[in-house]
Scaffold this motif. Structure first.
Motif, mmCIF file in Angstrom:
data_model
loop_
_atom_site.group_PDB
_atom_site.id
_atom_site.type_symbol
_atom_site.label_atom_id
_atom_site.label_comp_id
_atom_site.label_asym_id
_atom_site.label_seq_id
_atom_site.Cartn_x
_atom_site.Cartn_y
_atom_site.Cartn_z
ATOM 1 N N PHE B 246 0.814 -1.218 0.000
ATOM 2 C CA PHE B 246 0.000 0.000 0.000
ATOM 3 C C PHE B 246 0.851 1.274 0.000
ATOM 4 N N ASP B 247 1.817 1.344 0.903
ATOM 5 C CA ASP B 247 2.562 2.596 1.059
ATOM 6 C C ASP B 247 3.278 2.981 -0.239
ATOM 7 N N ALA B 248 3.807 1.992 -0.923
ATOM 8 C CA ALA B 248 4.497 2.288 -2.179
ATOM 9 C C ALA B 248 3.494 2.528 -3.309
ATOM 10 N N ALA B 249 2.433 1.754 -3.315
ATOM 11 C CA ALA B 249 1.464 1.862 -4.413
ATOM 12 C C ALA B 249 0.740 3.209 -4.377
ATOM 13 N N ARG B 250 0.498 3.746 -3.185
ATOM 14 C CA ARG B 250 -0.293 4.976 -3.119
ATOM 15 C C ARG B 250 0.476 6.175 -3.664
ATOM 16 N N THR B 251 1.776 6.037 -3.818
ATOM 17 C CA THR B 251 2.537 7.145 -4.408
ATOM 18 C C THR B 251 2.415 7.153 -5.928
ATOM 19 N N ARG B 252 1.837 6.116 -6.496
ATOM 20 C CA ARG B 252 1.724 6.038 -7.957
ATOM 21 C C ARG B 252 0.275 5.977 -8.426
ATOM 22 N N ALA B 253 -0.578 5.328 -7.625
ATOM 23 C CA ALA B 253 -1.974 5.150 -8.041
ATOM 24 C C ALA B 253 -2.725 6.473 -7.992
ATOM 25 N N ARG B 254 -3.842 6.505 -8.717
ATOM 26 C CA ARG B 254 -4.750 7.649 -8.647
ATOM 27 C C ARG B 254 -5.781 7.413 -7.555
ATOM 28 N N LEU B 255 -6.232 6.185 -7.480
ATOM 29 C CA LEU B 255 -7.227 5.779 -6.477
ATOM 30 C C LEU B 255 -6.777 4.437 -5.915
ATOM 31 N N ILE B 256 -6.931 4.249 -4.610
ATOM 32 C CA ILE B 256 -6.536 2.975 -4.013
ATOM 33 C C ILE B 256 -7.416 2.691 -2.803
ATOM 34 N N THR B 257 -7.729 1.412 -2.609
ATOM 35 C CA THR B 257 -8.484 1.034 -1.412
ATOM 36 C C THR B 257 -7.518 0.785 -0.269
ATOM 37 N N PRO B 258 -7.809 1.310 0.915
ATOM 38 C CA PRO B 258 -7.001 0.947 2.079
ATOM 39 C C PRO B 258 -7.337 -0.474 2.535
ATOM 40 N N VAL B 259 -6.426 -1.064 3.304
ATOM 41 C CA VAL B 259 -6.696 -2.336 3.988
ATOM 42 C C VAL B 259 -6.328 -2.135 5.448
ATOM 43 N N PRO B 260 -7.262 -2.249 6.372
ATOM 44 C CA PRO B 260 -8.693 -2.508 6.169
ATOM 45 C C PRO B 260 -9.445 -1.239 5.802
ATOM 46 N N GLY B 261 -10.738 -1.384 5.597
ATOM 47 C CA GLY B 261 -11.602 -0.233 5.367
ATOM 48 C C GLY B 261 -11.848 0.069 3.900
ATOM 49 N N GLY B 262 -11.357 -0.802 3.021
ATOM 50 C CA GLY B 262 -11.562 -0.585 1.591
ATOM 51 C C GLY B 262 -12.596 -1.570 1.056
ATOM 52 N N VAL B 263 -12.087 -2.643 0.473
ATOM 53 C CA VAL B 263 -12.984 -3.636 -0.127
ATOM 54 C C VAL B 263 -13.761 -4.411 0.945
ATOM 55 N N GLY B 264 -13.082 -4.731 2.055
ATOM 56 C CA GLY B 264 -13.680 -5.579 3.088
ATOM 57 C C GLY B 264 -15.100 -5.188 3.490
ATOM 58 N N PRO B 265 -15.311 -3.949 3.926
ATOM 59 C CA PRO B 265 -16.647 -3.574 4.391
ATOM 60 C C PRO B 265 -17.716 -3.675 3.305
ATOM 61 N N MET B 266 -17.300 -3.562 2.051
ATOM 62 C CA MET B 266 -18.271 -3.626 0.955
ATOM 63 C C MET B 266 -18.907 -5.009 0.841
ATOM 64 N N THR B 267 -18.134 -6.038 1.180
ATOM 65 C CA THR B 267 -18.619 -7.408 1.023
ATOM 66 C C THR B 267 -19.905 -7.618 1.812
ATOM 67 N N ILE B 268 -19.884 -7.210 3.075
ATOM 68 C CA ILE B 268 -21.066 -7.442 3.910
ATOM 69 C C ILE B 268 -22.207 -6.509 3.502
ATOM 70 N N ALA B 269 -21.851 -5.312 3.034
ATOM 71 C CA ALA B 269 -22.906 -4.392 2.572
ATOM 72 C C ALA B 269 -23.669 -5.010 1.401
ATOM 73 N N VAL B 270 -22.933 -5.625 0.488
ATOM 74 C CA VAL B 270 -23.590 -6.264 -0.660
ATOM 75 C C VAL B 270 -24.438 -7.445 -0.195
ATOM 76 N N LEU B 271 -23.921 -8.201 0.755
ATOM 77 C CA LEU B 271 -24.691 -9.328 1.290
ATOM 78 C C LEU B 271 -26.033 -8.855 1.851
ATOM 79 N N LEU B 272 -25.995 -7.806 2.644
ATOM 80 C CA LEU B 272 -27.240 -7.305 3.244
ATOM 81 C C LEU B 272 -28.175 -6.748 2.176
ATOM 82 N N ALA B 273 -27.617 -5.962 1.272
ATOM 83 C CA ALA B 273 -28.449 -5.362 0.220
ATOM 84 C C ALA B 273 -29.113 -6.451 -0.619
#
Lengths: 288, 288
Positions: B246-273
Motif C-alpha cells: 500500500f505505502d508504495a502503491a499509493r505514491t503512484r496510483a490515482r485511487l486505491i483502497t485501504p486495507v482494512p476499510g476498503g474492499v472488506g466492508p463492501m462485502t457485507i454491505a452487498v450481502l445485506l443489500a
C-alpha cells in the motif's frame, strides 16, 4: 537457412476425422451393447438458409458416425414459451441423449430461456449456464464445442499452456468467454479482448497463444503476432477468410490453424463425441 | 508542487455504511408493508473460530439493519448429503429469503454440491454456478459479494472501465473469476493472473485497474503500479496487510483502497443489500 519461417499448420480437419472415427466406433459399441443408438435432437426455428444447411450437415455427420438424429423443425412464428416447452420435453425424453438448438433463433425468441430448457446432462453443445460454470470451475460437464475443439487442438500439438499468456479476442457466450475459462483452468494467463479494447495490437504482441473468435476478417495482423506464437483462428468470414491475416501470421507463428480446415471441423467433432458421451452416461455405460 | 503524489483513498467503509443505511430503510419498509422481515439463513458446519466469528459478525450486521437471521449450526461430523438436505430445505422454506453457507466447510464436504443446493433466487452470497454464469453473461441474478462490492466502489468513484485494461490477480470461484467477468461486462479488457503467471510485474505495469484477490501479503509491489492506475485490494492477510504494498502503491496510483476499510466492508454491505433485494423479489415487491 531461410529468413522466412513458416508455421506448422494445426490440421483440425485431420484431428476431427480421427475423433469422429473413434466416436463412430463407440457409437457402434453402444448400439450393439444396448440396442439403442445415441440420439441427438436438433431443433430449428424458422427456415434461415444458413441454419438449414448447418443442421443438415450436422445430421449427415451424425448419420455417418452411427448417431441417430431426431429433427424438430419449428415454424418461424414459434414463441419462446412453445420453444421452451419443446426443449423441456426433449430434456425429459429418455430416447434423446443430446439436444442441439440451432441458433440464432430470431429476434422474437428469448434464446437464453430456450438454452436453459436443455438439461445439463443433454447439453452436448455446451450452451447452458450450467455448462459455462462447469467449464469455468473445472467441474464435470460438457464444453462448448468450438472452445472444446480449440483445447483439443492445443493438446494434440503439445502446446504448453501453464504460465503462457493467452489472448482471446472475442467474448461471446459460446466461444470467447468459455475458451478463456478453459485456458485459465490449464493455468494460462488469460486476457480477454473485444471491440472496446483500446490497443488490440499491443496486447496481441504479448501473446504466446492467440485465439481469434470475433468474426472480423483479418482483424489480427500478421505483424502483431509474436514470433513463435501459437495462433488459433475460430473466425470464419465470407470468402474463407479468418479473423487473422493468415499469410502474414504464418511467417511469424510457430503453429497456426488454417481457415478453413482448422478450428471449424473440430466443432462438429466435439459435438458428436459429446453426444456419444451423453448416451454412455445416460445408458449407464460411463467408461471415462 | 510535491514530487510525491498520493492516491485518493476509495473509502469502502463509508460507502458500505451508506449502502447499509439504505438497506435498513428498505428492510423496515418491507417489514411494515408485509409484516415480514427479510430473513437470511446462515449455515455453519463445525466450530472453526474464524468462521464462528464471521457468522456472528454477519448476523449482528443483519440485526442492526432490520434483517432477521436464522442460524443453523451443524456439527463438524455433518455429511455432504445432510448439508445438502439442510440447504435444500431452506431453499424451499418461504420464511427464508437468502441463504449463506459459511465456508470453508471442511475437507470432507463437497462444497460445490452444498452451494448448488441454494436456489438461485436465494443465493444472496453469489456462490452458485447459476449466479456465476449470470454475472458472466450480464443476466439478472445476484453477484458474489466481494466482486459486487468492488464494482460498486468503482462506480462510486466514477472510474471509467470501457476500454481500460483491468488486471485481476487471483482466480477463485467467488472472487477473481467473477470480478473479471463483471469487469468484462463493463467493457474492460480483462487479464486474469494467478500463481502460475510467468511475469506478473510486467502485466501489472500495463494495468489501468488492478484487482488484487490472491491472499499473499504485498505480492504486488508499488513500483509496478502504473502511474494513475486504480488499485482495489481484496487481500486481507495477517497484520492488516493487503495483497498490494500500500505505502508504495499509493505514491503512484490515482485511487486505491485501504486495507482494512476498503474492499472488506463492501462485502457485507452487498450481502445485506442482496438479502433485502431477495426478500423484495420473493414477497412480490420488486421495485428495481
Amino acid at each position: 537457412m531461410s529468413t522466412t519461417r513458416t508455421a506448422q499448420l494445426m490440421e483440425g480437419a485431420g484431428l476431427a476425422r480421427r475423433i469422429i472415427e473413434e466416436t463412430a466406433t463407440k457409437a457402434a459399441e453402444i448400439s450393439r451393447f444396448t440396442g439403442t443408438a445415441p440420439c441427438l435432437a436438433t431443433v430449428l426455428v424458422g427456415e434461415d438458409p444458413a441454419s438449414v444447411t448447418y443442421v443438415r450437415m450436422k445430421r449427415a455427420r451424425c448419420a455417418k458416425a452411427g448417431i441417430q438424429s431426431r429433427h424438430i423443425p419449428l415454424p418461424s412464428t414459434t414463441t419462446t414459451v412453445e420453444l421452451v416447452d419443446t426443449i423441456a420435453a426433449l430434456s425429459r425424453d429418455p430416447g434423446v441423449h443430446g439436444i442441439l438448438l440451432q441458433h440464432p433463433c430470431g429476434p422474437h425468441i428469448d434464446e437464453r430461456a430456450a438454452f436453459e430448457a436443455i438439461s445439463p446432462e443433454k447439453d452436448v453443445d455446451g450452451v447452458t449456464m450450467h455448462s459455462f460454470a462447469a467449464m469455468s470451475f473445472a467441474l464435470p460437464g460438457f464444453v462448448s464445442c468450438t472452445p472444446g475443439g480449440i483445447m483439443q487442438l492445443l493438446d494434440a500439438y503439445d502446446v504448453e499452456l501453464a504460465g503462457k499468456h493467452a489472448v482471446v479476442v472475442g467474448r461471446s457466450a459460446i466461444l470467447g468467454k468459455p475458451v478463456g475459462m478453459l485456458l485459465l483452468a490449464k493455468d494460462a494467463t488469460v486476457t480477454y479482448c473485444h471491440s472496446r479494447t483500446t490497443d488490440l495490437p499491443a496486447i496481441v504482441r504479448e501473446a504466446d497463444i492467440v485465439v481469434a473468435a470475433v468474426g472480423r476478417p483479418r482483424l489480427i495482423r500478421g505483424e502483431d503476432i509474436k514470433p513463435g506464437a501459437v495462433v488459433l483462428d475460430a473466425g470464419y468470414n465470407p470468402g474463407n477468410v479468418g479473423d487473422v491475416d493468415f499469410d502474414a501470421a504464418r511467417t511469424r507463428a510457430r503453429l497456426i490453424t488454417p481457415v478453413p480446415g482448422g478450428v471449424g471441423p473440430m466443432t462438429i467433432a466435439v459435438l458428436l463425441a459429446q453426444t456419444v458421451q451423453a448416451a454412455e452416461n445416460q445408458l449407464g455405460l460411463q467408461e471415462r
